[in-house]
Design a protein around this motif. Structure first.
Motif, PDB file in Angstrom:
ATOM      1  N   MET A 219       0.837  -1.180   0.000  1.00 19.03           N
ATOM      2  CA  MET A 219       0.000   0.000   0.000  1.00 19.03           C
ATOM      3  C   MET A 219       0.885   1.248   0.000  1.00 19.03           C
ATOM      4  O   MET A 219       1.881   1.299   0.707  1.00 19.03           O
ATOM      5  CB  MET A 219      -0.884  -0.013   1.244  1.00 19.03           C
TER       6      MET A 219
ATOM      7  N   ARG B  18      -4.930   3.987  -1.997  1.00 17.81           N
ATOM      8  CA  ARG B  18      -5.264   2.567  -2.165  1.00 17.81           C
ATOM      9  C   ARG B  18      -5.670   2.284  -3.615  1.00 17.81           C
ATOM     10  O   ARG B  18      -5.267   1.284  -4.204  1.00 17.81           O
ATOM     11  CB  ARG B  18      -6.386   2.178  -1.209  1.00 17.81           C
ATOM     12  N   GLN B  19      -6.454   3.179  -4.191  1.00 21.03           N
ATOM     13  CA  GLN B  19      -6.910   2.991  -5.565  1.00 21.03           C
ATOM     14  C   GLN B  19      -5.748   3.063  -6.549  1.00 21.03           C
ATOM     15  O   GLN B  19      -5.694   2.299  -7.515  1.00 21.03           O
ATOM     16  CB  GLN B  19      -7.960   4.041  -5.930  1.00 21.03           C
TER      17      GLN B  19
ATOM     18  N   GLU C 143      -3.799  -0.193  -6.362  1.00 19.97           N
ATOM     19  CA  GLU C 143      -4.532  -1.241  -7.075  1.00 19.97           C
ATOM     20  C   GLU C 143      -4.400  -1.054  -8.580  1.00 19.97           C
ATOM     21  O   GLU C 143      -4.197  -2.004  -9.324  1.00 19.97           O
ATOM     22  CB  GLU C 143      -6.001  -1.238  -6.675  1.00 19.97           C
TER      23      GLU C 143
ATOM     24  N   ALA D  12      -1.149  -2.274  -9.820  1.00 22.91           N
ATOM     25  CA  ALA D  12      -0.938  -3.711  -9.663  1.00 22.91           C
ATOM     26  C   ALA D  12      -1.846  -4.552 -10.553  1.00 22.91           C
ATOM     27  O   ALA D  12      -1.443  -5.619 -11.025  1.00 22.91           O
ATOM     28  CB  ALA D  12      -1.156  -4.110  -8.207  1.00 22.91           C
ATOM     29  N   LEU D  13      -3.076  -4.101 -10.782  1.00 21.02           N
ATOM     30  CA  LEU D  13      -4.032  -4.875 -11.571  1.00 21.02           C
ATOM     31  C   LEU D  13      -3.897  -4.534 -13.049  1.00 21.02           C
ATOM     32  O   LEU D  13      -4.039  -3.384 -13.439  1.00 21.02           O
ATOM     33  CB  LEU D  13      -5.460  -4.594 -11.109  1.00 21.02           C
TER      34      LEU D  13
END
Length: 114
Positions: free
Chosen positions: A1, A93-94, A97, A100-101
């Motif tokens: 994070m 956090r977004q 993500e 990573a995604l």
């Protein structure tokens, strides 16, 4: 994070960016396209047209910093912008993500550069 200082905002540009731009070119885009101050301490995120390259610009005390990531395969899944918006605001956090995604469907592997 990702851990960012309190008050730092993250702005993702909705239009693709020419990834040849470095700190000065990106800071000009922050002012002209996003209507923000590049030395504000906030993070400004730019993606390439193919969505396989990301560059993040921020001001750190006495100079610009850029962080880049280029995918070998796949594409980043970027949030859909609201029509007419130059940037989308994200939480730390977004952004973590998002970095990573990766969508891998239909992605071709890059040929090595010699």
């Amino acid at each position: 994070m990702l851990r960012l200082p309190e008050g730092v905002r993250i702005w993702v540009a909705t239009a693709p960016c020419d990834m040849r731009k470095q700190a000065d070119g990106l800071s000009a885009l922050v002012e002209s396209s996003l209507g923000q101050q590049p030395r504000s301490g906030h993070l400004f995120v730019f993606f390439s047209k193919r969505m396989d390259f990301v560059r993040i610009l921020f001001w750190d005390t006495n100079g610009y910093c850029t962080v880049s990531k280029r995918l070998e395969t796949g594409r980043f899944r970027v949030p859909a912008p609201v029509e007419g918006q130059a940037a989308v605001h994200l939480e730390a956090r977004q952004l973590a993500e998002l970095l990573a995604l990766v969508e891998s469907s239909g992605a071709a592997r890059r040929k090595p550069v010699h």
